[in-house]
Design a protein around this motif. Structure first.
Motif, PDB file in Angstrom:
ATOM      1  N   SER A  30      38.953  35.007 114.266  1.00 50.69           N
ATOM      2  CA  SER A  30      38.307  36.210 113.774  1.00 50.69           C
ATOM      3  C   SER A  30      36.867  35.989 113.326  1.00 50.69           C
ATOM      4  O   SER A  30      36.103  36.955 113.255  1.00 50.69           O
ATOM      5  CB  SER A  30      39.104  36.822 112.617  1.00 50.69           C
ATOM      6  OG  SER A  30      39.150  35.941 111.509  1.00 50.69           O
ATOM      7  N   SER A  53      31.766  38.564 115.246  1.00 54.32           N
ATOM      8  CA  SER A  53      32.983  38.619 114.449  1.00 54.32           C
ATOM      9  C   SER A  53      33.174  39.987 113.809  1.00 54.32           C
ATOM     10  O   SER A  53      34.308  40.397 113.549  1.00 54.32           O
ATOM     11  CB  SER A  53      32.962  37.532 113.370  1.00 54.32           C
ATOM     12  OG  SER A  53      31.863  37.711 112.491  1.00 54.32           O
ATOM     13  N   ASN A  73      41.828  40.666 117.306  1.00 50.63           N
ATOM     14  CA  ASN A  73      41.995  39.475 116.487  1.00 50.63           C
ATOM     15  C   ASN A  73      43.463  39.137 116.242  1.00 50.63           C
ATOM     16  O   ASN A  73      43.808  37.968 116.073  1.00 50.63           O
ATOM     17  CB  ASN A  73      41.264  39.649 115.156  1.00 50.63           C
ATOM     18  CG  ASN A  73      39.761  39.618 115.302  1.00 50.63           C
ATOM     19  OD1 ASN A  73      39.230  39.143 116.317  1.00 50.63           O
ATOM     20  ND2 ASN A  73      39.063  40.122 114.302  1.00 50.63           N
TER      21      ASN A  73
END
Length: 117
Positions: A30, A53, A73
């Motif tokens: 992530s 991210s 994610n």
């Protein structure tokens, strides 16, 4: 250790669509910035799209409006949805991962995309 495994490539007609997937192993997916690159025979590897991210995306001019990069994610996976494909999109497509404070990128093995009639 980070490993990236790509899938989804294949043969498609001009104007068609494909969705590439890149599944990442290892922890902290992530926080990684992810990208798709491509390389055609006798050409340099070129950046196609990036996603941070935080989910911010950027695209090369030659794919804007046609390709979409996204990430899940929960599945440790980044995707490249490719629409309105052109013969010049033919290339090996690679995903990459960049982690904070690590200078090197991690790379997948590549998946072949061929756009042809």
């Amino acid at each position: 250790q980070v490993q990236l495994v790509e899938s989804g490539g294949g043969l498609v007609q001009p104007g068609g669509s494909l969705r590439l997937s890149c599944a990442a192993s290892g922890s902290s997916f992530s926080i990684a910035a992810m990208a798709w690159y491509r390389q055609a025979p006798v050409k340099l590897r070129e950046l196609v799209a990036t996603i941070t991210s935080g989910g911010t995306t950027n695209y090369a001019d030659f794919v804007k409006g046609r390709f979409t990069i996204s990430r899940d994610n929960a599945k440790n996976t980044v995707y490249l949805q490719m629409n309105s494909l052109k013969p010049e999109d033919t290339a090996v497509y690679y995903c990459s991962a960049k982690y904070p404070l690590i200078s090197r990128n991690y790379w997948g093995q590549g998946t072949q995309v061929t756009v042809s009639s």
